[in-house]
Design a protein around this motif. Structure first.
Motif, PDB file in Angstrom:
ATOM      1  N   PRO A  66       0.831  -1.203   0.000  1.00  0.00           N
ATOM      2  CA  PRO A  66       0.000   0.000   0.000  1.00  0.00           C
ATOM      3  C   PRO A  66       0.868   1.256   0.000  1.00  0.00           C
ATOM      4  N   TRP A  67       0.242   2.382  -0.302  1.00  0.00           N
ATOM      5  CA  TRP A  67       0.950   3.660  -0.333  1.00  0.00           C
ATOM      6  C   TRP A  67       1.689   3.917   0.980  1.00  0.00           C
ATOM      7  N   VAL A  68       2.936   4.347   0.876  1.00  0.00           N
ATOM      8  CA  VAL A  68       3.725   4.763   2.030  1.00  0.00           C
ATOM      9  C   VAL A  68       4.634   5.888   1.562  1.00  0.00           C
ATOM     10  N   ARG A  69       4.849   6.876   2.420  1.00  0.00           N
ATOM     11  CA  ARG A  69       5.643   8.054   2.050  1.00  0.00           C
ATOM     12  C   ARG A  69       7.122   7.720   1.867  1.00  0.00           C
ATOM     13  N   LEU A  70       7.807   8.594   1.129  1.00  0.00           N
ATOM     14  CA  LEU A  70       9.212   8.350   0.819  1.00  0.00           C
ATOM     15  C   LEU A  70      10.104   8.402   2.059  1.00  0.00           C
ATOM     16  N   ASP A  71       9.780   9.245   3.036  1.00  0.00           N
ATOM     17  CA  ASP A  71      10.641   9.294   4.224  1.00  0.00           C
ATOM     18  C   ASP A  71      10.627   7.964   4.961  1.00  0.00           C
ATOM     19  N   ILE A  72       9.505   7.277   4.920  1.00  0.00           N
ATOM     20  CA  ILE A  72       9.421   5.963   5.570  1.00  0.00           C
ATOM     21  C   ILE A  72      10.242   4.946   4.778  1.00  0.00           C
ATOM     22  N   LEU A  73      10.126   4.981   3.452  1.00  0.00           N
ATOM     23  CA  LEU A  73      10.936   4.084   2.622  1.00  0.00           C
ATOM     24  C   LEU A  73      12.416   4.354   2.836  1.00  0.00           C
ATOM     25  N   ASN A  74      12.817   5.629   2.887  1.00  0.00           N
ATOM     26  CA  ASN A  74      14.223   5.966   3.072  1.00  0.00           C
ATOM     27  C   ASN A  74      14.757   5.445   4.401  1.00  0.00           C
ATOM     28  N   LEU A  75      13.946   5.535   5.439  1.00  0.00           N
ATOM     29  CA  LEU A  75      14.386   5.054   6.757  1.00  0.00           C
ATOM     30  C   LEU A  75      14.538   3.530   6.741  1.00  0.00           C
ATOM     31  N   GLU A  76      13.591   2.849   6.112  1.00  0.00           N
ATOM     32  CA  GLU A  76      13.711   1.393   5.982  1.00  0.00           C
ATOM     33  C   GLU A  76      14.982   1.027   5.208  1.00  0.00           C
ATOM     34  N   ASN A  77      15.244   1.772   4.123  1.00  0.00           N
ATOM     35  CA  ASN A  77      16.415   1.490   3.301  1.00  0.00           C
ATOM     36  C   ASN A  77      17.707   1.768   4.054  1.00  0.00           C
ATOM     37  N   LEU A  78      17.695   2.792   4.896  1.00  0.00           N
ATOM     38  CA  LEU A  78      18.864   3.090   5.724  1.00  0.00           C
ATOM     39  C   LEU A  78      19.194   1.910   6.635  1.00  0.00           C
ATOM     40  N   ARG A  79      18.182   1.350   7.220  1.00  0.00           N
ATOM     41  CA  ARG A  79      18.398   0.200   8.107  1.00  0.00           C
ATOM     42  C   ARG A  79      18.958  -0.996   7.328  1.00  0.00           C
ATOM     43  N   VAL A  80      18.485  -1.179   6.093  1.00  0.00           N
ATOM     44  CA  VAL A  80      18.990  -2.275   5.250  1.00  0.00           C
ATOM     45  C   VAL A  80      20.474  -2.080   4.966  1.00  0.00           C
ATOM     46  N   VAL A  81      20.862  -0.877   4.585  1.00  0.00           N
ATOM     47  CA  VAL A  81      22.262  -0.622   4.247  1.00  0.00           C
ATOM     48  C   VAL A  81      23.152  -0.819   5.467  1.00  0.00           C
ATOM     49  N   LEU A  82      22.730  -0.316   6.599  1.00  0.00           N
ATOM     50  CA  LEU A  82      23.537  -0.483   7.816  1.00  0.00           C
ATOM     51  C   LEU A  82      23.677  -1.954   8.181  1.00  0.00           C
ATOM     52  N   THR A  83      22.595  -2.701   8.059  1.00  0.00           N
ATOM     53  CA  THR A  83      22.646  -4.136   8.376  1.00  0.00           C
ATOM     54  C   THR A  83      23.611  -4.862   7.453  1.00  0.00           C
ATOM     55  N   ARG A  84      23.627  -4.467   6.178  1.00  0.00           N
ATOM     56  CA  ARG A  84      24.572  -5.072   5.221  1.00  0.00           C
ATOM     57  C   ARG A  84      26.019  -4.923   5.679  1.00  0.00           C
ATOM     58  N   HIS A  85      26.285  -3.837   6.389  1.00  0.00           N
ATOM     59  CA  HIS A  85      27.651  -3.572   6.834  1.00  0.00           C
ATOM     60  C   HIS A  85      27.902  -4.081   8.251  1.00  0.00           C
ATOM     61  N   GLY A  86      27.037  -4.970   8.695  1.00  0.00           N
ATOM     62  CA  GLY A  86      27.257  -5.626   9.977  1.00  0.00           C
ATOM     63  C   GLY A  86      26.911  -4.791  11.183  1.00  0.00           C
ATOM     64  N   VAL A  87      26.143  -3.720  10.972  1.00  0.00           N
ATOM     65  CA  VAL A  87      25.783  -2.850  12.086  1.00  0.00           C
ATOM     66  C   VAL A  87      24.602  -3.451  12.841  1.00  0.00           C
ATOM     67  N   ALA A  88      24.708  -3.483  14.160  1.00  0.00           N
ATOM     68  CA  ALA A  88      23.603  -3.932  15.004  1.00  0.00           C
ATOM     69  C   ALA A  88      22.625  -2.770  15.156  1.00  0.00           C
ATOM     70  N   ILE A  89      21.552  -2.788  14.374  1.00  0.00           N
ATOM     71  CA  ILE A  89      20.614  -1.665  14.340  1.00  0.00           C
ATOM     72  C   ILE A  89      20.044  -1.368  15.726  1.00  0.00           C
ATOM     73  N   ASP A  90      19.801  -2.413  16.507  1.00  0.00           N
ATOM     74  CA  ASP A  90      19.228  -2.216  17.834  1.00  0.00           C
ATOM     75  C   ASP A  90      20.144  -1.417  18.742  1.00  0.00           C
ATOM     76  N   GLY A  91      21.430  -1.350  18.369  1.00  0.00           N
ATOM     77  CA  GLY A  91      22.386  -0.602  19.176  1.00  0.00           C
ATOM     78  C   GLY A  91      22.446   0.878  18.832  1.00  0.00           C
ATOM     79  N   ILE A  92      21.667   1.303  17.853  1.00  0.00           N
ATOM     80  CA  ILE A  92      21.643   2.717  17.458  1.00  0.00           C
ATOM     81  C   ILE A  92      20.286   3.303  17.828  1.00  0.00           C
TER      82      ILE A  92
END
Length: 252
Positions: A78-104
């Motif tokens: 369903p429709w979702v705003r770009l800022d929400i997509l960007n935040l989701e994508n940020l988490r994906v990129v950080l996870t790819r680099h081994g970052v523990a997202i829960d620690g941020i």
């Protein structure tokens, strides 16, 4: 005013006859997203000891932009705003680099995500927009969300008359409804709307619906090794190397 030598109207001396509103792609066409995202990412990456070049990080983050919107365009999501997509994508990129997202902290991620609202205009953008606004109503016709476009305009001095695009239409370019609902929102038929973009695909979709088209070259949007959109792939109504050159071509 004589035509700027770097602007080549394709269809006669007044390619925008009858046009009352110019809609602008923003990310890449009006503002330099890559440098701005890298600038914001650098202290974040340093603070969290993430060994990634900030420009490479910006590229990785942006590479998820189209795939995430395609989930919405295709109807799989369903429709979702770009800022929400960007935040989701940020988490994906950080996870790819081994970052523990829960620690941020969520606030830290949200602050970095707001970098998309603090991007510098290209050097010609403000002057070009100011001049084009003498003849046309102008507005963002972007995949960005309304609040983000408002803040980005205030940050960069972009004096839009209106912001339309994705959130108004609840669809993402190049879906037809994004252009058609934006034209409807400004009270004009498509033939009286011009689309200005540095991306051939954006213009192709707009022209198929009856909008007029202006291609502006941004050969370093993706950095010095850019391979896409270096030149027009079709004959657009106006082709220019800057928004100032586009203003020259249109007698503004």
């Amino acid at each position: 005013m004589s035509h700027h030598p770097e602007a080549r109207p394709s269809h006669g001396p007044d390619a925008m006859a009858g046009v009352e509103f110019l809609g602008f792609d923003v990310f890449g066409t009006v503002v330099d997203w890559r440098s701005g995202v890298a600038r914001a990412a650098a202290p974040f990456l340093d603070r969290h000891r993430i060994a990634v070049d900030p420009l490479a990080f910006a590229d990785e983050w942006r590479a998820l932009y189209q795939p995430s919107m395609e989930e919405v365009r295709s109807g799989r999501r369903p429709w979702v705003r770009l800022d929400i997509l960007n935040l989701e994508n940020l988490r994906v990129v950080l996870t790819r680099h081994g970052v523990a997202i829960d620690g941020i902290a969520a606030e830290d991620l949200a602050a970095l995500n707001r970098c998309w609202e603090r991007l510098d205009p290209w050097p010609d953008s403000v002057e070009g927009l100011t001049r084009l606004k003498r003849r046309f109503a102008i507005g963002a016709l972007s995949n960005g969300h309304l609040a983000g476009m408002m803040r980005l305009a205030r940050f960069g001095g972009l004096h839009w008359d209106i912001i339309v695009g994705a959130e108004v239409a609840r669809s993402y370019k190049p879906r037809p409804e994004t252009y058609l609902r934006s034209a409807e929102a400004v009270g004009l038929p498509p033939a009286q709307v011009g689309m200005i973009a540095a991306h051939n695909e954006d213009l192709r979709a707009a022209r198929a619906l009856g909008l007029r088209t202006v291609f502006v070259r941004r050969p370093t949007e993706h950095g010095p090794a850019q391979t896409t959109d270096l030149a027009p792939t079709e004959h657009w109504d106006v082709e220019a190397d800057s928004l100032i050159a586009a203003a020259d071509a249109l007698g503004c």
